[in-house]
Enzyme design. Structure first.
Site, PDB file in Angstrom:
ATOM      1  NE  ARG A  31      -3.614   0.253   2.628  1.00  0.00           N
ATOM      2  CZ  ARG A  31      -4.442   0.138   3.664  1.00  0.00           C
ATOM      3  NH1 ARG A  31      -4.423   1.044   4.630  1.00  0.00           N
ATOM      4  NH2 ARG A  31      -5.274  -0.883   3.748  1.00  0.00           N
ATOM      5  CG  HIS A  77      -6.604  -1.161  -5.405  1.00  0.00           C
ATOM      6  ND1 HIS A  77      -5.409  -1.586  -4.905  1.00  0.00           N
ATOM      7  CD2 HIS A  77      -6.962  -0.092  -4.655  1.00  0.00           C
ATOM      8  CE1 HIS A  77      -5.033  -0.799  -3.911  1.00  0.00           C
ATOM      9  NE2 HIS A  77      -5.976   0.109  -3.731  1.00  0.00           N
ATOM     10  CE1 TYR A 122     -21.475  15.776 -13.321  1.00  0.00           C
ATOM     11  CE2 TYR A 122     -20.296  15.877 -11.232  1.00  0.00           C
ATOM     12  CZ  TYR A 122     -21.481  15.868 -11.943  1.00  0.00           C
ATOM     13  OH  TYR A 122     -22.674  15.955 -11.277  1.00  0.00           O
TER      14      TYR A 122
END
Length: 746
Positions: A31, A77, A122
């Site tokens: 990570r 993931h 968007y």
């Protein structure tokens, strides 16, 4: 039935320890820390890989970011979409990444607010051209593929980076018990250092620092860290880098044109405005943020007058705002051995070059295997052309043409299958010529690959040539100039305060306030119920105010920090710690070099500089040694020790004037010498010194207050009371012998 038969019983301590260790190892390895090979954390690697699988290369049309995020969290993931999208946005921000890996279309945040990006539904995105350096060799046998989290797909363990990406864009992350802070670097400098290390494996870190001169942030702010500190940073893997904004002078104003990495114009404007509101920037009149699309950073500072030293002002702002910022450097990463380690520059580049050599070797071996397979097939096809009639007969007449072909021409199964799958149109004479031509080219390529694989020198040359080509194609000039400068120092606090006249007022209950000007009648101010005027002193806002308590201890604070006299002020006990039972008695304010007479009402005193009263701690410092039941008198200012006179008056009407030069000057305080004689019997009866005043020779005058009456004594009157220090002095006229206080009036 034994319910515990299939359960392991272990102490809770052992279970918690093992579980937390497993978790911490996951955070470290999967990570928070980047891999030295491709310089990516797992989430970044999966984003780049998922985008390549979606066909979102630099030449394609972008797709909605939500599509990419969906693929990443659905296939590779299994974590939150917001965290994944944030990692994706970071790789698209040109002000965050030195070499962005993602080309974002839409609102991907701004320098003012990097997290103001639009929602992923968007925005659209695709990979940038430089991302090809991470992906170009992916399908060429260069990486190991492992099952994804649910075992339904395969994902690469790492990406076959053609450049040392771990240094190019840097990385930040917090694991369990460790963290990483790798700054970005310039592509040309890093590849140049790699080439130097290939040519000279014994090159020292100092040699490599000739190429990698320092970090290269996405902004044009100066890196002011000295070269020796940068060299130490690369030698140890730990240190810090200090960056400073760039400014120019325009029409008497200061225009800031570049800010340190991750510092926004709005944040700087807010920091400066906060100081202005706190009246800590008297030299600055206004600040205006004129940043726009054409000028991403343009902050204009307007000085109060043309007499302001702009460079001095900016030095102070560098020290007190993020215009100068220090960045922690911790070159911690996952090495080729799979373990986290803080590495120096040579270790990083050496490990990456080993990674690159292994990647290129695997690529060449993969290509060699394909070439040899193709040559094997072409050899079988050539046999078919040489015996075309026989091959056709076998295919037409034999029940098992494959076995017959293998037996007749000693072919492999693969060659036989390939012959049988060949179309009739490829049996023309022209095709045979093409096969021979292709075979010659492949044999030449095979020979070339074998030469490279058999020679370390040839392999190094290939890696160098590829690094040079990539640096030429994708490299650019350094953005962060390296300019050695000392760290900025803030101006002294008094230099930042406007010098204005002020009257400091102390009340009986120990409350303090500050009134503007010297024409304030402190006794006429309003006080809290049960409180009243005790003492006042006149000075300037740039000076220190000193307060003396009933035990003879002195406490000090800058005058400009005292509350306004518009209210009742604040208790001094909030600023200072007094001994038990002590109370504040008087106040003084002056320049550090000014001289004062300090005295007790028992008639002892001395001369000292005001700086002796300044105490830089809450508990103050002992300045005046008092006898039992003695009180501190208001200090009197001395202008000229050789010519000034001190006037001492008691509440029994005895008055004495003598030269200030007759008093000792003590730097560390004490009891002092006797000012006026008060017999022990009179002390026992309550005779005390009412006050002291210092007057100028030939022109001084004092005012004595006795109840409702007052007496003004001019110089000629005072001369009559002149005498030697420690004398009894003269007696005032009847009716004025109960003197309560004395003031200098001229």
């Amino acid at each position: 039935m034994n319910l515990q038969a299939n359960h392991e019983q272990i102490p809770l301590k052992d279970y918690a320890e093992r579980a937390y260790l497993d978790y911490s190892m996951y955070v470290v390895l999967d990570r928070a820390l980047p891999f030295v090979g491709d310089g990516l954390k797992p989430v970044q690697r999966r984003i780049v890989y998922a985008m390549s699988e979606l066909g979102l290369d630099a030449a394609s049309k972008p797709k909605k970011s939500a599509r990419t995020v969906g693929d990443v969290i659905g296939k590779f993931h299994p974590h939150g979409d917001s965290a994944c999208y944030e990692a994706m946005v970071l790789m698209a921000q040109p002000f965050s990444y030195r070499y962005p890996l993602i080309d974002g279309q839409g609102n991907f945040g701004s320098t003012d607010d990097p997290k103001s990006f639009a929602a992923m539904r968007y925005t659209e995105s695709k990979l940038t051209p430089i991302a090809e350096l991470l992906l170009e060799e992916l399908g060429q046998g260069t990486v190991d593929f492992v099952p994804n989290f649910d075992g339904t797909l395969k994902e690469p363990s790492w990406l076959p980076a053609r450049i040392p990406h771990v240094l190019l864009n840097g990385s930040t992350g917090i694991a369990v018990g460790m963290a990483t802070d790798i700054p970005p670097h310039n592509l040309r400098e890093v590849t140049s250092a790699c080439i130097r290390l290939l040519d000279d494996p014994e090159a020292s870190i100092a040699d490599l620092c000739e190429h990698v001169r320092g970090p290269d942030f996405p902004t044009a702010a100066e890196i002011i860290t000295p070269a020796n500190e940068l060299a130490a940073l690369y030698a140890t893997g730990n240190g810090s880098v200090r960056c400073r904004a760039i400014y120019v002078k325009e029409d008497g104003n200061v225009v800031i044109t570049a800010l340190p990495h991750q510092v926004s114009p709005s944040k700087i404007a807010e920091q400066i405005a906060t100081q202005m509101r706190a009246k800590k920037l008297p030299m600055l009149e206004d600040i205006r943020d004129e940043s726009d699309h054409e000028n991403p950073v343009r902050l204009v500072l307007f000085p109060r007058s043309n007499r302001v030293d702009l460079d001095e002002m900016m030095t102070h702002l560098f020290a007190t705002t993020d215009l100068e910022k220090s960045y922690r450097v911790n070159l911690n990463m996952i090495g080729l051995d799979g373990k986290p380690q803080v590495k120096n520059l040579k270790q990083i580049l050496s490990e990456w070059l080993r990674f690159r050599a292994d990647t290129v070797t695997r690529r060449l071996q993969h290509r060699l295997a394909k070439v040899e397979r193709r040559l094997h097939l072409l050899e079988g096809l050539r046999v078919a052309y040489l015996n075309l009639d026989e091959v056709i007969r076998i295919i037409r007449t034999e029940d098992d043409p494959k076995s017959a072909l293998i037996a007749r021409f000693k072919l492999s199964e693969e060659q036989a299958d390939y012959i049988l799958e060949t179309r009739l149109r490829q049996l023309a004479r022209l095709e045979e010529m093409k096969i021979n031509e292709e075979r010659d080219q492949l044999e030449e390529e095979r020979a070339r690959i074998n030469v490279i694989l058999g020679s370390k020198a040839r392999l190094k040359t290939l890696i160098k040539d590829e690094l040079k080509a990539d640096a030429k194609k994708y490299g650019d000039e350094r953005r962060s100039p390296l300019v050695e400068r000392a760290a900025a120092q803030a101006l002294d606090e008094t230099a930042l305060v406007a010098s204005e006249p002020v009257t400091v007022v102390l009340s009986s209950k120990g409350w303090v306030r500050s009134a503007k000007g010297h024409d304030v009648v402190a006794r006429d101010l309003s006080y809290r119920e049960g409180d009243s005027f005790l003492a006042s002193a006149q000075g300037r806002t740039t000076q220190q105010a000193a307060f003396i308590d009933s035990t003879g201890r002195s406490y000090s604070t800058p005058a400009h920090t005292l509350p306004s006299a518009r209210g009742n002020g604040e208790p001094l006990t909030g600023r200072f710690t007094l001994p038990a039972g002590a109370r504040f008695e008087t106040v003084a304010i002056a320049d550090a070099s000014a001289k004062l007479v300090l005295a007790s009402d028992f008639g002892y005193g001395f001369v000292t500089r005001f700086e002796a009263l300044i105490a830089n701690k809450k508990a103050g410092k002992q300045i005046l040694n008092l006898e039992d039941k003695a009180r501190v008198l208001a200090p009197a200012a001395v202008a000229d020790s050789a010519r000034d006179r001190i006037v001492v008056v008691t509440n029994a009407g005895h008055i004495l004037m003598f030269s200030v030069a007759d008093l000792p000057e003590l730097d560390k305080g004490g009891k002092g010498n006797k000012l006026i004689e008060i017999p022990k019997a009179k002390l026992a009866e309550g005779e005390r010194v009412s006050g002291i005043a210092v007057v100028a020779e030939g022109k001084g005058e004092v005012t004595l207050y006795a109840g409702q009456r007052k007496l003004i004594l001019k110089w000629n009157d005072l001369v009559e009371y002149g005498g030697a220090r420690a004398a009894r002095g003269g007696l005032l006229p009847r009716g004025l012998q109960r003197v309560e206080r004395i003031e200098t009036t001229g």
